[in-house]
Design an enzyme around this catalytic site. Sequence first.
Site, PDB file in Angstrom:
ATOM      1  N   ASP A   2      41.954  35.360  43.326  1.00 59.62           N
ATOM      2  CA  ASP A   2      43.189  36.062  43.664  1.00 59.62           C
ATOM      3  C   ASP A   2      42.986  37.007  44.846  1.00 59.62           C
ATOM      4  O   ASP A   2      43.880  37.199  45.664  1.00 59.62           O
ATOM      5  CB  ASP A   2      43.736  36.817  42.449  1.00 59.62           C
ATOM      6  CG  ASP A   2      42.670  37.625  41.705  1.00 59.62           C
ATOM      7  OD1 ASP A   2      41.482  37.586  42.088  1.00 59.62           O
ATOM      8  OD2 ASP A   2      43.030  38.297  40.719  1.00 59.62           O
ATOM      9  N   ASP A  38      38.752  35.916  39.103  1.00 59.34           N
ATOM     10  CA  ASP A  38      39.400  37.163  39.504  1.00 59.34           C
ATOM     11  C   ASP A  38      38.419  38.013  40.315  1.00 59.34           C
ATOM     12  O   ASP A  38      37.357  38.393  39.824  1.00 59.34           O
ATOM     13  CB  ASP A  38      39.867  37.930  38.265  1.00 59.34           C
ATOM     14  CG  ASP A  38      40.902  38.993  38.591  1.00 59.34           C
ATOM     15  OD1 ASP A  38      40.701  39.747  39.561  1.00 59.34           O
ATOM     16  OD2 ASP A  38      41.914  39.074  37.882  1.00 59.34           O
ATOM     17  N   SER A  40      45.981  41.962  41.440  1.00 54.60           N
ATOM     18  CA  SER A  40      45.928  40.700  40.702  1.00 54.60           C
ATOM     19  C   SER A  40      47.278  40.249  40.167  1.00 54.60           C
ATOM     20  O   SER A  40      47.428  39.081  39.801  1.00 54.60           O
ATOM     21  CB  SER A  40      44.945  40.817  39.527  1.00 54.60           C
ATOM     22  OG  SER A  40      43.640  41.010  39.992  1.00 54.60           O
ATOM     23  N   HIS A  93      34.598  46.243  40.030  1.00 56.59           N
ATOM     24  CA  HIS A  93      35.259  47.549  39.993  1.00 56.59           C
ATOM     25  C   HIS A  93      34.311  48.634  39.501  1.00 56.59           C
ATOM     26  O   HIS A  93      34.372  49.781  39.963  1.00 56.59           O
ATOM     27  CB  HIS A  93      36.484  47.499  39.077  1.00 56.59           C
ATOM     28  CG  HIS A  93      37.723  46.974  39.735  1.00 56.59           C
ATOM     29  ND1 HIS A  93      38.198  47.451  40.937  1.00 56.59           N
ATOM     30  CD2 HIS A  93      38.605  46.001  39.347  1.00 56.59           C
ATOM     31  CE1 HIS A  93      39.309  46.814  41.259  1.00 56.59           C
ATOM     32  NE2 HIS A  93      39.563  45.910  40.322  1.00 56.59           N
ATOM     33  N   HIS A 151      39.536  46.438  45.677  1.00 51.87           N
ATOM     34  CA  HIS A 151      39.608  45.052  46.145  1.00 51.87           C
ATOM     35  C   HIS A 151      39.337  44.995  47.644  1.00 51.87           C
ATOM     36  O   HIS A 151      39.459  45.993  48.357  1.00 51.87           O
ATOM     37  CB  HIS A 151      40.999  44.471  45.881  1.00 51.87           C
ATOM     38  CG  HIS A 151      41.333  44.371  44.427  1.00 51.87           C
ATOM     39  ND1 HIS A 151      42.605  44.116  43.965  1.00 51.87           N
ATOM     40  CD2 HIS A 151      40.556  44.479  43.321  1.00 51.87           C
ATOM     41  CE1 HIS A 151      42.598  44.067  42.640  1.00 51.87           C
ATOM     42  NE2 HIS A 151      41.366  44.296  42.226  1.00 51.87           N
ATOM     43  N   THR A 161      46.600  38.265  35.462  1.00 52.45           N
ATOM     44  CA  THR A 161      46.534  36.851  35.847  1.00 52.45           C
ATOM     45  C   THR A 161      47.274  35.941  34.875  1.00 52.45           C
ATOM     46  O   THR A 161      48.192  35.220  35.284  1.00 52.45           O
ATOM     47  CB  THR A 161      45.067  36.414  35.993  1.00 52.45           C
ATOM     48  OG1 THR A 161      44.480  37.129  37.084  1.00 52.45           O
ATOM     49  CG2 THR A 161      44.960  34.922  36.257  1.00 52.45           C
TER      50      THR A 161
END
Length: 519
Positions: free
Chosen positions: A373, A55, A105, A336, A449, A168
């Site tokens: 992702d 991820d 995600s 993050h 992201h 996910t």
Amino acid sequence: VHTVFTVWQVNLCFLNQEKDPLFWNTWAQHTLKNALTLQKLNQNTAKNLILFLGDGMGIPTVTAARILKGQLSGQSGEETQLEMDKFPFVALSKTYNTNAQVADSAGTATAYLCGVKANEGTVGVSAAAVRSQCNTTQGNEVTSILKWAKEAGKSVGIVTTTRVNHATPSAAYAHCVDRDWFSDGEMPAEAVQAGCKDIARQLFENIPNIDVIMGGGRKYMFPKNQSDVEYPGDKKHFGTRKDGRNLVEEWTNRMKNKVSSQYVWNKRELLSVNPNNVDYILGLFEPGDLPYNLERNTETDPSLTEMVEVAIKILRKNPRGFYLLVEGGRIDHGHHEGKAKQALHEAVEMDRAIGRAGLITSIYDTMTVVTADHSHMFNFGGYTPRGNTIFGLAPMLSDVDQKPFTAILYGNGPGFKVINGLRENVSTLDYQGTNYQAQSAVPLRMETHGGEDVAVFAKGPMAHLLHGVHEQNYIPHVMAYAACIGQNRDHCMSSGGASSLSPALPSLAALLTLTRLLC
């Protein structure tokens, strides 16, 4: 000092070899010979399918994790091979959601698990569903490759370092217009009254008897205010369910009729399981997400590698094979938070799990795919010299503010700090610390992201079908085709385990339907 000296010795050794053209020519010729063997394609039917999902593991993260892996073993790092680097086929995946240029995600999970691109924030539903609008769920559900595999008689499993009902994994079994509806305790009352189900509930109801479930998310399975088995005095870990249901107890009671099932909540219990005697396992190791690997209690918390090994040993007993989804989910969380060291160590641990999976499966009947992702606003640069610690400083000062800077930087995030109107001097900080937040260009509480393509690594039967640049939703279609499940079965009529190469042509009706969609 010893570490610096060791790295210096390694660098000197490499530099001496690398001055000789024979070194590079020999290496390239060896690589060429290996590449030539790929001309004979593996066209077997895939008995087993494994998807490793990092991820937030964009290409800069892969590169930095490679260097870190090498440096952890005393090497310079750049020349190291990750386990995923050894996969013979590589593609790029376009990650956008149907309503988002830079994806989340949930929508991406729907793409690489259900084969359909979707809106951000939604799982297991098409783009006709609108986030948080319960009444747009019904009629817009899409099924996942995990379900296709289960319907084909295969065993199926989910292993994650996040909550098992996080974005996910949830797309593998749930149909939900809001990724944050972990339990009914997080849902608006009107959504519950309208008949929408929380994700934890769907884990146990939508696809009966998922063989392996491992990860975090324990608190979403228990009644509100019920204390946690591991942290009985900590209210933030208490159960969250308003409906009063105990989903773990329900699972345990239902599974009593099965051959052998086991619920575990710590590493000791997990590693005491004899895979030969257990067919179904539910492992919930934390109330929320599992701890970062660097902060994991190695006595009580299993690693991703340990979970994957137990999962495969249980699943592979099925003569029809298995499908396993593995998520290194906290790579994303580290980024993050601007904590690159946490993120990269999570990536290295996932790569370790990839290696372990390779040792206990066969490339001849197991298709393994590794991808992400989405990416992050993470990168590294600054003309660092060979062997520079990946968490170190660039070898120069800024020619604008005359201050040092780390090689790793974020485009945005919590690492933006100004002191007396000037950029913070990182040399006064522990910039190699576990929770150091790397500097960012734009201040945000949480880094975002990234929108660029991500890599797809593939090996095993039909892995060559992952090549070039693809839409992300192509991935489960390839995996299903390789295993002769879902809608791709017409080419699987030959016996002996080898698939016919003649592709199934779409029907006229299907072509007309597609034409209408495109017009």
